[in-house]
Structure formats: C-alpha cells, structure tokens
Design a protein around this motif. Structure first.
Motif, short mmCIF file in Angstrom:
data_model
loop_
_atom_site.label_atom_id
_atom_site.label_comp_id
_atom_site.label_asym_id
_atom_site.label_seq_id
_atom_site.Cartn_x
_atom_site.Cartn_y
_atom_site.Cartn_z
N ASP A 265 2.91 4.20 -3.31
CA ASP A 265 2.41 3.50 -2.12
C ASP A 265 3.32 3.72 -0.93
OD1 ASP A 265 0.32 2.53 -3.44
OD2 ASP A 265 0.80 0.40 -3.20
N VAL A 266 4.61 3.78 -1.19
CA VAL A 266 5.57 3.94 -0.11
C VAL A 266 5.63 5.39 0.36
CG1 VAL A 266 7.96 3.61 0.55
CG2 VAL A 266 6.89 2.04 -1.05
N LEU A 267 5.49 6.30 -0.61
CA LEU A 267 5.64 7.71 -0.26
C LEU A 267 4.42 8.27 0.48
CD1 LEU A 267 7.43 9.07 -3.42
CD2 LEU A 267 8.35 8.82 -1.12
N THR A 268 3.23 7.75 0.16
CA THR A 268 2.03 8.31 0.75
C THR A 268 2.08 8.35 2.29
OG1 THR A 268 0.90 7.33 -1.10
CG2 THR A 268 -0.48 8.31 0.59
N PRO A 269 2.41 7.25 2.98
CA PRO A 269 2.45 7.34 4.45
C PRO A 269 3.46 8.36 4.96
CG PRO A 269 2.58 5.06 3.74
CD PRO A 269 2.68 5.89 2.51
N VAL B 295 11.03 -2.04 6.45
CA VAL B 295 12.07 -1.33 5.71
C VAL B 295 11.45 -0.21 4.87
CG1 VAL B 295 13.74 -1.59 3.84
CG2 VAL B 295 13.69 -3.24 5.70
N LEU B 296 10.22 -0.46 4.38
CA LEU B 296 9.59 0.52 3.51
C LEU B 296 8.80 1.59 4.27
CD1 LEU B 296 8.35 -1.98 0.84
CD2 LEU B 296 10.07 -0.22 0.50
N ALA C 69 7.46 -2.78 -4.37
CA ALA C 69 7.26 -1.44 -3.81
C ALA C 69 8.02 -0.40 -4.62
CB ALA C 69 7.72 -1.41 -2.35
N TRP C 70 9.17 -0.77 -5.13
CA TRP C 70 9.97 0.15 -5.95
C TRP C 70 9.18 0.57 -7.17
CZ3 TRP C 70 13.89 3.11 -5.17
CH2 TRP C 70 14.62 3.62 -6.25
N LEU D 240 -0.68 -0.28 6.23
CA LEU D 240 -0.84 -1.71 6.50
C LEU D 240 -1.55 -2.45 5.38
CD1 LEU D 240 -1.78 -1.74 10.28
CD2 LEU D 240 0.33 -2.53 9.23
N ARG D 241 -2.49 -1.77 4.73
CA ARG D 241 -3.24 -2.41 3.65
C ARG D 241 -2.31 -3.02 2.61
NH1 ARG D 241 -7.98 -4.03 3.37
NH2 ARG D 241 -8.65 -3.18 1.39
N ARG D 242 -1.20 -2.29 2.37
CA ARG D 242 -0.28 -2.68 1.31
C ARG D 242 0.37 -4.04 1.59
NH1 ARG D 242 3.92 1.23 1.86
NH2 ARG D 242 5.03 -0.40 2.95
N MET D 243 0.45 -4.41 2.87
CA MET D 243 1.26 -5.57 3.23
C MET D 243 0.83 -6.84 2.51
SD MET D 243 2.39 -6.82 7.01
CE MET D 243 2.41 -5.22 7.78
N PHE D 244 -0.46 -7.14 2.51
CA PHE D 244 -0.91 -8.38 1.88
C PHE D 244 -1.92 -8.19 0.75
CE2 PHE D 244 -0.12 -9.59 6.40
CZ PHE D 244 1.02 -10.33 6.17
N SER D 245 -2.51 -6.99 0.62
CA SER D 245 -3.70 -6.91 -0.24
C SER D 245 -3.38 -7.16 -1.72
CB SER D 245 -4.42 -5.58 -0.06
OG SER D 245 -3.55 -4.53 -0.39
N HIS D 246 -2.21 -6.65 -2.22
CA HIS D 246 -1.87 -6.91 -3.62
C HIS D 246 -1.68 -8.41 -3.84
CE1 HIS D 246 -1.68 -2.76 -4.35
NE2 HIS D 246 -0.50 -2.54 -3.78
N ASP D 247 -0.97 -9.05 -2.91
CA ASP D 247 -0.71 -10.48 -3.05
C ASP D 247 -1.99 -11.28 -2.94
OD1 ASP D 247 1.79 -9.59 -3.12
OD2 ASP D 247 2.56 -10.80 -1.44
#
Lengths: 244, 57, 238
Positions: C38-42, C120-121, C32-33, C84-91
């Motif tokens: 991705d973190v800032l958008t929400p 946390v993010l 995420a860093w 939420l999309r970010r949680m698993f979609s990259h992996d």
C-alpha cells in the motif's frame, strides 16, 4: 420567532408557492429592461466596439457564481450547526444554479476572449478561477449524488462547501499570482471598459435580475425536495388529495 | 438604426449573439428542470399514496 | 496479532491525550509496515508518471528542464491522491474508526495523528525520491534544495486537505474517483506555489517568499482541516 416560523416546511411551502409567480415576473421585467438598455441604448465602447456587450452577461454571471457558492456554504453551515432541514435543502438547491452561472461565465468569457485576445481560451486569472470554481461545484453535486441517505448527503456536501469557501480566496489569490508570473508578452490586455453610466445601468439591472432569477429557481427546486422529504406527513397527503 | 446593422454587432455578431443565446439556453433549462422534477415528484407521490391507501382498505 | 497497539489503547485506563495520539500514529505506521505494498504503490506511481513525461513530449533537455517543476509537482499531487483511500478505509471497514470516534479524546487530535502517519508514509518518501526523478528531468542543481523544501512544506497540506476528501467518501461506491474530484481542485494553490517556487529557484530567483506562503497555507490547513475531517468522519459513520 419569525424566522423559525418560516423555517417550518409547511409554511415555507405555501409561502414560496405564492411568491414564485411574482418573483418570476420581476425577473422577466428586470432582465427585459436590462437587455433593452444593454443592447439598444448603451453606446458602443470606443476600444472594444460592440463586443463589450458580452459583459452584460459575463460579469453578472461571474458575480453570481461566487455569490451562490457563498450562499450554499452559509446555508450548509447553518444546516450543520442547527440541523435545520430547510437550510440543507437550500444548499443542495443552490448547486445546479451556481454551476450553471459558472458555466455561462466560462463560455461567455471564451466568446469574449476570441475578439479581444485572439483565442477562445487564454489562461487569464478570472477565467482560470471560474474553471476551478466549476470543478468545486461539480464535486459538491457528485458527492451529494453518490450518498443515498439525503440527510447524510446534505451534511457531507455542506462540509465540502465550507472547505471550498475557505479555499476560494486562496485559490483566487494563487491563480492571480501565477497569472502575473506567466503573463505572455504577446497578449495585449485591453483594459476593462471605462464604465459609462449608460453601461452601468444595464449591468446592474442584469445583476439584480440574475439574483431574483436565482431566488426564483431555488424556491422552485426547494419545493419539490420538501415534498419528497416530507412524503409521509399528513400535510403532503392532504395536499395531494386536494390537487388530484 | 437598421436591423441588419444591429444583428451584425459591428462584426462581432457571432460572439455577442453566441453569448446571449448560450445564456438564454442555460437559464431556460434551469427553469424547465425544476418544473419537470415537480411533475415527476407529484406523480410519484400520488402513486405512492394510492399504493398505501390500497393496503389500508 | 499479539501486540496490537489498538488493543493496548482499550486496556489502558485513561491514557493522556498525547499518549493516545501517539498510539494512533504508531499503530498506523505498524499497520502500513505489514501492508507495505500500500505504501509502495504511490511511490512507484510517482516514478512511473514522471518517467512517462519525457516519453510523451520527447527527450529535449531544455523543454524537460522548464517542465520539470510542474511535472514533479503534478505527479506528487496525483500520487498523494492515490494514497488517500488508505487513510481511513481499513479502519472504517474493520470498525476501529468507530472506536476512535467513541474514545474520550477529541477526534480532531486523533485525526491529526492519522494524517501525520499518512504524511510520514507518503509525503516524506515522495520527497526523498524526488531528487532522483528531478535529475531525470534535468532540473538544475540549484533548484534541488527548493524542490525538497517545497515538498516538505507542501505534502503535509496535501495530506491534510486529502483527509477531508477521504473522510467524506468513506464507504461510498466509486469512492476513489470521487476523492479526486473533491480534492484536486483544492490542491491548486499548493501546486501553483510549489511548482512556482521550484521554477523560480531554477531560474536563479529567491524562492523564500513562496515557501513562506506555503508555510502559511500549512498553518491554515493544520488548524482547519482536522476539524472538517472529524466532522466528515462523524457524518460518514452516522
């Protein structure tokens, strides 16, 4: 052993085919008698007049909407654990019927609300819960529809139904609390009609009638899905030949 | 009881009959949908079996 | 990527459960860093939605004050959903989710680590910027503490319930819209109690009971949601 026997799609297909006409007739009988007693025999309510007759549709529909969701979740759980095809098919056949009953409960609730509360929509605890339940049904069907592989679709939808069924009591409780907090003073709450035996009989008949209706429709839905899923087996091909 | 009175439902006719009409429509649609689906499935499967039979022969 | 923690997991002979969960957690933070947008958008979304409300309903302080708890909580809900999309979609896309499923450790614990990273993010930053936005809506100062507490207890529930939806919609077309359809109805109790707690302390009523109810929901979600999410991931990878 008996259960596993009926769990076989071939036997289930034949058996349900024989059952459906009888169940259909029973539905018609129950609903017919229920409607007759509800519309002609039961007296008008002293508080709500004739408008309380909406109850004979609204209340059984609301019961069905919750009942079907539970059936769907239990069938989904059985399908997840024992990987039985029939319970997967059952769960997916439940969803449209359950959503229909939820919709009926909502619309009739609005139609009952207008004469009782003076507005079609009041943020009443029961109506709000029904609305969220409708969203849960729609989510279930949308998830199932967006996955191409039927087995994966059934299993994913089953997980969603289980999460939903755990959440429904919490949602209901929270909505109830929220409703008591925000109860507007102007709303005069007419208490539920004190149930007279002449009103209880049609109510129960309609409720049982809806249950039998539900079983009938679900069996009809399941039969088509079974044919589709088993299309490469010999018994389906034989069935097609004998019928053509 | 006369019929006009029965249909008026003590002034609540629209709401009561609206309820029964809506429920009837939804419940009937729920009967028609599986019947139509069954027809479509049968037709599709029959065409499918004809195609596969054509390939075998 | 020379010091990819994911690689160090596979190198280690048999890391303990806690260590493995820690690795997953820190890896998600590290990823995420590197994709900080991705973190800032929400967060930006949260700020914009809250700022749009006065523009829509007018700047009348009394009205904004009564609406503030609900607006803040609804905006937090939507912002969480967006992330939420970010949680698993990259992996899921690069295959590391499959490695996680094949790993010797229970998937539920690994899921819990990923959800923790997501919280946390998203949850914590949302909580941290919420007072600024609350001031914009004239939320009384006495309610500020309750707002922070309710978000502290409530946002992990949002991440946990959301993880089920995110796992169920992995790799589906139109997954983003679908997630909202699946998850938003489940969010209603948290919305009701979260906004209710803030609203009651804004009117000077003790909100402790509501916060404890939210704590109970958190305990429930912590127990059951990872199991459901793990099952959903297995189904999606089938």
């Amino acid at each position: 052993m008996k259960i596993t026997k009926y769990a076989s799609p071939v036997i289930f297909y034949g058996f349900s085919g024989k059952l459906i006409p009888w169940l259909g007739a029973l539905t018609a009988l129950l609903l017919g008698v229920g409607l007759y007693l509800g519309l002609f025999v039961a007296p008008a309510d002293y508080q709500q007049g004739e408008s309380y007759r909406i109850m004979f549709i609204h209340v059984p529909s609301a019961w069905m909407s919750m009942f079907i969701y539970v059936v769907m979740a239990v069938a989904g759980a059985i399908g997840l654990v024992w990987k039985t095809k029939l319970s997967e098919i059952l769960a997916s056949a439940c969803a449209p019927v359950g959503a229909s009953f939820t919709l009926i409960a909502l619309v009739t609730g609005a139609l009952w609300g207008k004469p009782m509360w003076g507005a079609y929509w009041v943020w009443d605890a029961r109506l709000t819960s029904e609305l969220i339940l409708l969203f849960l049904y729609i989510g279930f069907m949308a998830l199932e529809a967006s996955i191409d592989d039927p087995r994966r679709a059934a299993r994913a939808a089953a997980v969603l139904a289980l999460v939903g069924v755990v959440n429904i009591p919490i949602i209901h409780f929270s909505v109830e609390w929220w409703n008591t907090l925000h109860q507007p003073a102007s709303v005069t709450k007419v208490g539920a009609p004190s149930i007279h035996p002449s009103m209880l009989a049609p109510l129960l008949l309609m409720a049982i009638g809806f249950k039998v209706y539900f079983v009938t429709i679900v069996l009809m839905r399941m039969r088509s899905t079974i044919l589709l899923r088993e299309k490469h087996t010999r018994w389906v091909n034989e069935l097609l030949e004998t019928k053509s | 009881m006369n019929w006009a009175e029965f249909f008026a439902m003590g002034g609540y006719g629209f709401y009561v009959w609206g309820t029964y009409a809506f429920a009837t429509v939804v419940l009937v649609l729920n009967v028609i949908a599986p019947l139509r689906r069954r027809k479509a499935v049968m037709k599709m499967l029959r065409e499918l079996s004809q195609i596969t039979r054509g390939q075998v022969e | 990527m020379p010091d990819n923690p994911a690689r160090s997991i596979s190198k280690a002979p048999a890391p303990s459960l806690l260590r493995a969960a820690g690795c997953v957690f820190w890896r998600d933070l590290a990823v995420a860093w590197r994709r900080s947008a991705d973190v800032l958008t929400p967060l930006v979304f949260f700020a914009i939605v809250v700022s749009l409300f006065p523009l829509g309903v007018g700047p009348e302080p009394n009205m904004l004050r009564t609406m503030a708890p609900g607006v803040l909580w609804v905006a937090a809900l939507l912002a969480t959903m967006l992330s939420l999309r970010r949680m698993f979609s990259h992996d899921y896309a690069d295959g590391s989710l499959e490695l996680l499923v094949l790993a010797p450790h229970p998937l539920t614990v690994m899921v819990l680590a990923k959800v923790a990273a997501h919280w946390v993010l998203t949850g914590i930053p949302l909580m941290l910027i919420s007072p600024v936005l609350a001031v914009q809506l004239y939320l009384p100062g006495e309610a500020m503490g309750t707002l922070l507490l309710s978000l502290l207890v409530g946002t992990p529930v949002l991440s946990l319930l959301g993880s089920v939806g995110a796992a169920l919609t992995l790799g589906l077309r139109g997954g983003g819209v679908l997630v909202s359809l699946l998850v938003l109805p489940l969010y209603t109790p948290i919305l009701i109690f979260g906004a209710g707690a803030v609203a009651s302390s804004a009117t000077g009523i003790e909100a402790g009971a509501l916060l404890s109810l939210m704590g109970a929901m958190l305990a429930l979600a912590l127990t059951f949601a990872p199991i459901a999410t793990a099952a959903a991931i297995r189904i999606s990878l089938d």
